[in-house]
Design a protein around this motif. Sequence first.
Motif, PDB file in Angstrom:
ATOM      1  N   SER A  34       0.819  -1.206   0.000  1.00 44.94           N
ATOM      2  CA  SER A  34       0.000   0.000   0.000  1.00 44.94           C
ATOM      3  C   SER A  34       0.860   1.266   0.000  1.00 44.94           C
ATOM      4  O   SER A  34       0.480   2.268  -0.603  1.00 44.94           O
ATOM      5  N   ARG A  55      -5.692   2.790   1.690  1.00 40.72           N
ATOM      6  CA  ARG A  55      -6.008   1.474   2.274  1.00 40.72           C
ATOM      7  C   ARG A  55      -7.506   1.179   2.217  1.00 40.72           C
ATOM      8  O   ARG A  55      -7.915   0.060   1.898  1.00 40.72           O
ATOM      9  N   LEU A  58      -8.429   0.284  -1.297  1.00 37.74           N
ATOM     10  CA  LEU A  58      -7.977  -1.076  -1.599  1.00 37.74           C
ATOM     11  C   LEU A  58      -8.925  -2.105  -0.997  1.00 37.74           C
ATOM     12  O   LEU A  58      -9.261  -3.106  -1.646  1.00 37.74           O
TER      13      LEU A  58
END
Length: 105
Positions: A34, A55, A58
């Motif tokens: 990340s 994050r 994702l």
Amino acid sequence: MSRPTENDAISLADLSATHRDLLWILSQAGPSESGLLHHALTDYYTDRIDQTRVRDSLEELIEHDLVTKQAHDTTEYRLTESGRRALAARQAWQAGTHNVSGGHE
């Protein structure tokens, strides 16, 4: 949450630009952490982008079965086959090579 089926496939048009950009970066860079993805986005965007936003984005891509997460010594994200297909469909649309039915002339 159950995994999406092919009929449930999400269009990249339904995602934010950040989501689409993360998918594009993963398609170009391959499996990435990340932090590397965050760095790539901050190099591209003129507005500040928060690591937490990356994050969270994702995780949302994982929920849509477009990205997987593998944790070893570090956490690595990679495209799924669904993610690759969605990117290919978007690229075809952008290039004007998509199949349009029922359009107006």
